[in-house]
Design an enzyme around this catalytic site. Structure first.
Site, PDB file in Angstrom:
ATOM      1  N   SER A 123       4.414   2.668   8.153  1.00  0.00           N
ATOM      2  CA  SER A 123       4.087   1.669   7.108  1.00  0.00           C
ATOM      3  C   SER A 123       5.421   1.448   6.428  1.00  0.00           C
ATOM      4  O   SER A 123       5.926   1.988   5.704  1.00  0.00           O
ATOM      5  CB  SER A 123       2.873   2.074   6.486  1.00  0.00           C
ATOM      6  OG  SER A 123       1.679   2.074   6.988  1.00  0.00           O
ATOM      7  N   HIS A 177       0.738  -1.107   0.117  1.00  0.00           N
ATOM      8  CA  HIS A 177       0.002   0.057  -0.006  1.00  0.00           C
ATOM      9  C   HIS A 177       0.963   1.121  -0.025  1.00  0.00           C
ATOM     10  O   HIS A 177       0.289   2.454  -0.279  1.00  0.00           O
ATOM     11  CB  HIS A 177      -1.164  -0.053   1.015  1.00  0.00           C
ATOM     12  CG  HIS A 177      -0.388   0.305   2.446  1.00  0.00           C
ATOM     13  ND1 HIS A 177      -0.218  -0.615   3.289  1.00  0.00           N
ATOM     14  CD2 HIS A 177      -0.195   1.469   3.151  1.00  0.00           C
ATOM     15  CE1 HIS A 177       0.391   0.057   4.498  1.00  0.00           C
ATOM     16  NE2 HIS A 177       0.377   1.263   4.304  1.00  0.00           N
ATOM     17  N   ASP A 195       0.263  -7.538   1.567  1.00  0.00           N
ATOM     18  CA  ASP A 195       0.901  -6.117   1.667  1.00  0.00           C
ATOM     19  C   ASP A 195       2.239  -5.993   1.610  1.00  0.00           C
ATOM     20  O   ASP A 195       2.699  -5.164   2.876  1.00  0.00           O
ATOM     21  CB  ASP A 195       0.073  -5.389   3.059  1.00  0.00           C
ATOM     22  CG  ASP A 195       0.044  -4.067   2.958  1.00  0.00           C
ATOM     23  OD1 ASP A 195       0.542  -3.474   1.807  1.00  0.00           O
ATOM     24  OD2 ASP A 195      -0.085  -3.190   3.876  1.00  0.00           O
TER      25      ASP A 195
END
Length: 187
Positions: free
Chosen positions: A138, A22, A60
């Protein structure tokens, strides 16, 4: 423009790197900055991406090469991926960019424990953690006590005060790296 920040990390001297799917998804232009061992980011020097090797939306993660010059490549410090099995209660630490917007701040270190790593978690390719991380973390490394990568941090549930956060299980990524015959630290 519509910039966003994430974190990535190197797993070999040739510039092979990992982040979340992402973080890269939908980006028109990707710029990579390096931080030193104290977390300071040099904004004057940045790099592009040479090639995206693999992207996995389900789990992911993304595997890619950063286009470093030779001089920079000689001074890189890749992180080794663990071979050890993780367990709930293990101490872990995340490294990442704390900034919510586009301001580049020194990288931060956040410690905690693995809160869940059961059969379901392993099948879903994730590790539950109680580490307090923000969106900027992230794609960054989640490391064990030995400095080995056990996961790739994902952002948690926003608005949750319980610190319910997750990381991509590095074992899922190792399987793919091996299928692709990639050379990486800790192989």
């Amino acid at each position: 423009g519509n910039a966003s920040l994430g974190t990535a990390f190197l797993i070999n001297k040739q510039g092979l790197s990992l982040t979340n799917w992402h973080v890269l998804n939908g980006a028109r232009q990707i710029v990579v900055y390096l931080s030193d061992s104290e977390g300071n980011v040099t904004e004057s020097k940045h790099f592009g991406i040479k090639r995206i090797v693999d992207q996995n939306r389900e789990y992911d993660y993304a595997i890619f090469y950063v286009d470093f010059d030779e001089n920079t490549r000689d001074n890189l410090s890749p992180l080794p991926l663990t071979r050890l099995s993780s367990a709930a209660g293990d101490k872990v630490a995340a490294v990442g960019n704390p900034a919510p917007g586009t301001e580049i701040l020194p990288m931060r270190f956040a410690g905690g424990k693995i809160s869940s790593y059961n059969e379901d978690d392993r099948r879903n390719g994730q590790i539950g953690i109680d580490v307090a991380i923000t969106n900027g973390f992230s794609g960054g490394p989640l490391c064990n006590y030995y400095g080995e990568v056990v996961g790739i941090s994902k952002s948690g549930y926003s608005g949750s005060n319980a610190n319910l956060n997750f990381a991509v299980d590095i074992m899922k990524v190792r399987v793919r790296l091996d299928e692709l015959n990639c050379v990486y630290d800790g192989k």
